[in-house]
Design a protein around this motif. Structure first.
Motif, PDB file in Angstrom:
ATOM      1  N   VAL A 177      13.137  -9.770   8.614  1.00  8.97           N
ATOM      2  CA  VAL A 177      12.198  -8.781   9.151  1.00  8.97           C
ATOM      3  C   VAL A 177      12.600  -7.376   8.718  1.00  8.97           C
ATOM      4  N   VAL A 178      13.897  -7.085   8.780  1.00  8.98           N
ATOM      5  CA  VAL A 178      14.365  -5.759   8.352  1.00  8.98           C
ATOM      6  C   VAL A 178      14.072  -5.542   6.874  1.00  8.98           C
ATOM      7  N   ALA A 179      14.297  -6.587   6.050  1.00  8.54           N
ATOM      8  CA  ALA A 179      14.004  -6.475   4.621  1.00  8.54           C
ATOM      9  C   ALA A 179      12.519  -6.214   4.378  1.00  8.54           C
ATOM     10  N   LEU A 180      11.641  -6.883   5.151  1.00  8.20           N
ATOM     11  CA  LEU A 180      10.198  -6.683   5.006  1.00  8.20           C
ATOM     12  C   LEU A 180       9.815  -5.248   5.355  1.00  8.20           C
ATOM     13  N   VAL A 181      10.377  -4.733   6.433  1.00  9.95           N
ATOM     14  CA  VAL A 181      10.065  -3.357   6.836  1.00  9.95           C
ATOM     15  C   VAL A 181      10.545  -2.366   5.788  1.00  9.95           C
ATOM     16  N   VAL A 182      11.739  -2.580   5.241  1.00 14.80           N
ATOM     17  CA  VAL A 182      12.273  -1.674   4.226  1.00 14.80           C
ATOM     18  C   VAL A 182      11.405  -1.694   2.969  1.00 14.80           C
ATOM     19  N   VAL A 183      10.981  -2.894   2.527  1.00 15.06           N
ATOM     20  CA  VAL A 183      10.134  -2.993   1.332  1.00 15.06           C
ATOM     21  C   VAL A 183       8.804  -2.289   1.553  1.00 15.06           C
ATOM     22  N   MET A 184       8.199  -2.491   2.715  1.00 14.30           N
ATOM     23  CA  MET A 184       6.918  -1.842   3.003  1.00 14.30           C
ATOM     24  C   MET A 184       7.071  -0.328   3.086  1.00 14.30           C
ATOM     25  N   ALA A 185       8.212   0.119   3.620  1.00 18.34           N
ATOM     26  CA  ALA A 185       8.443   1.568   3.679  1.00 18.34           C
ATOM     27  C   ALA A 185       8.592   2.149   2.274  1.00 18.34           C
ATOM     28  N   ILE A 186       9.261   1.411   1.383  1.00 16.38           N
ATOM     29  CA  ILE A 186       9.390   1.868  -0.002  1.00 16.38           C
ATOM     30  C   ILE A 186       8.031   1.934  -0.679  1.00 16.38           C
ATOM     31  N   VAL A 187       7.193   0.915  -0.423  1.00 18.22           N
ATOM     32  CA  VAL A 187       5.858   0.899  -1.013  1.00 18.22           C
ATOM     33  C   VAL A 187       5.039   2.099  -0.537  1.00 18.22           C
ATOM     34  N   LEU A 188       5.083   2.403   0.741  1.00 13.47           N
ATOM     35  CA  LEU A 188       4.342   3.563   1.282  1.00 13.47           C
ATOM     36  C   LEU A 188       4.848   4.863   0.680  1.00 13.47           C
ATOM     37  N   LEU A 189       6.166   4.965   0.521  1.00 13.40           N
ATOM     38  CA  LEU A 189       6.736   6.191  -0.037  1.00 13.40           C
ATOM     39  C   LEU A 189       6.324   6.379  -1.496  1.00 13.40           C
ATOM     40  N   LEU A 190       6.374   5.293  -2.284  1.00 11.92           N
ATOM     41  CA  LEU A 190       5.968   5.392  -3.684  1.00 11.92           C
ATOM     42  C   LEU A 190       4.474   5.661  -3.808  1.00 11.92           C
ATOM     43  N   ALA A 191       3.664   5.062  -2.927  1.00 10.70           N
ATOM     44  CA  ALA A 191       2.219   5.278  -2.980  1.00 10.70           C
ATOM     45  C   ALA A 191       1.875   6.737  -2.702  1.00 10.70           C
ATOM     46  N   ARG A 192       2.586   7.359  -1.782  1.00 12.84           N
ATOM     47  CA  ARG A 192       2.330   8.767  -1.470  1.00 12.84           C
ATOM     48  C   ARG A 192       2.696   9.665  -2.647  1.00 12.84           C
ATOM     49  N   CYS A 193       3.694   9.228  -3.440  1.00  8.94           N
ATOM     50  CA  CYS A 193       4.159  10.074  -4.533  1.00  8.94           C
ATOM     51  C   CYS A 193       3.337   9.905  -5.808  1.00  8.94           C
TER      52      CYS A 193
END
Length: 373
Positions: A177-193
């Protein structure tokens, strides 16, 4: 004159006359009478069944009938001592068949009591060292270091219906679950950039749950991140599938008593201890800790005691059926399990881990103070 150990007379070593000392024997003036006995004395010893250290067997006597024969590792030690110290010996068993300890009224039982009352000259152990016994007898240097184990009947093979939860422990689920949250957070951060539209997060959850997913047009970095996530989930899934297949296809034998705490918490199982040993003295005098709970069970009559000679019948009966669990030395338990396997051809007993971390105690033979060593 020199007093010889275990002798009723004194030995004349030299004569003193005014101004002259004359040796009266081949011995030096002050002989070392304890390194090796000058006259071969006969010592009385006591011993009791304690495999593999001391083993008792009844064998056919030459003139008919049977005789009691002692063997084992400690008998080999005794033979070496008898030859090196120059003494002969005779063995007797304690009346109550126990190793013995000091009672509250000051008397002592078993072999310890016989040595303390000087009914015998030596007790053949090994004996556990306790403060109560040290008041009565002296010990040699330790000869073996052993620890306690729990011996219980082997359970029946069974399949756990909840086995599908075993391959992945709770900590592994938390990590996923922690890995899933971290991956999704990375995706959101890259999408914003670098992206102009919100990223698709549902495919990552569907990949974790092994579901089909419709993928929209993805940017190159999104394909790279999602591909890495799919590869990681493939490794986890294959590992889970293989372990799950093994758990559901292979039956296992439950072993519930890994600690003394587990045995105390199981009210349906009765503890068995050897009668009047050092370990019994330990928990009967314990004021704190888990051994105090054993003492309380003993006071309530929920602890059973046996003699070493009763081990075979005890194992064939209560222990093998699962209603009782025996607590004894590791070496002794190994011998008992081997004997049971030789008799039945099946492994009917399971040894479990040491009952507590501080259960290691030195053992040594008990020597009477009269031996002067």
């Amino acid at each position: 004159m020199v007093y010889l150990p275990y002798s009723e007379h004194e030995l004349l070593v030299a004569r003193w006359r005014p101004g002259r000392l004359t040796l009266a024997s081949s011995l030096p003036l002050f002989p070392d009478k304890f390194h090796r006995f000058l006259e071969r004395p006969f010592l009385r010893l006591t011993a009791e069944e304690f495999p593999p250290h001391v083993v008792m067997q009844y064998r056919a006597a030459p003139g008919g009938g049977t005789k009691l024969v002692f063997s084992g590792a400690m008998m080999s030690v005794l033979e070496v001592l008898a030859q090196s110290l120059n003494f002969s010996y005779g063995l007797v068993r304690p009346p109550d068949g126990s190793f013995g300890t000091r009672l509250a009224n000051g008397t002592a039982t078993g072999m310890v009591g016989m040595v303390g009352r000087k009914e015998v000259d030596l007790g053949l152990g090994p004996f556990g060292i306790t403060p109560a016994r040290s008041i009565i007898v002296d010990y040699t240097a330790p000869v073996v270091n052993d620890y306690l184990r729990i011996l219980a009947g082997r359970g029946r093979p069974e399949v756990d219906p909840w086995g599908f939860l075993l391959p992945l422990a709770p900590l592994v689920w938390v990590g996923l679950v922690v890995a899933l949250v971290v991956v999704m957070a990375i995706v959101l951060l890259l999408a914003r950039c670098v992206s102009l539209y919100p990223p698709a997060l549902a495919p990552y959850v569907r990949v974790l749950l092994q579901e089909n997913s419709w993928l929209p047009a993805l940017w190159g970095w999104e394909r790279l991140v999602l591909g890495g996530w799919m590869l990681a989930m493939l490794v986890v899934t294959q590992s889970y599938t293989g372990n799950l297949m093994s758990l559901l296809a292979v039956r296992y034998i439950p072993q519930p008593f890994q600690t003394l705490r587990a045995l105390l918490d199981d009210s349906a199982t009765t503890m068995i201890w050897e009668y009047d040993t050092a370990y019994v003295n330990y928990f009967r005098t314990a004021e704190i800790g888990i051994l105090k709970e054993v003492r309380e069970m003993d006071a309530a009559g929920q602890v059973q005691y046996v003699l070493a000679t009763e081990y075979p019948s005890m194992l064939r009966g209560e222990v093998r059926l699962g209603s009782h669990a025996f607590i004894g030395e590791d070496l002794t338990i190994k011998v008992l399990m081997a004997q049971q396997f030789s008799e039945t051809g099946k492994a009917l007993l399971n040894p479990f881990t040491a009952i507590c971390n501080n259960s290691r105690h030195y053992k040594s033979s008990v020597w009477n103070l009269h031996l002067h060593i």
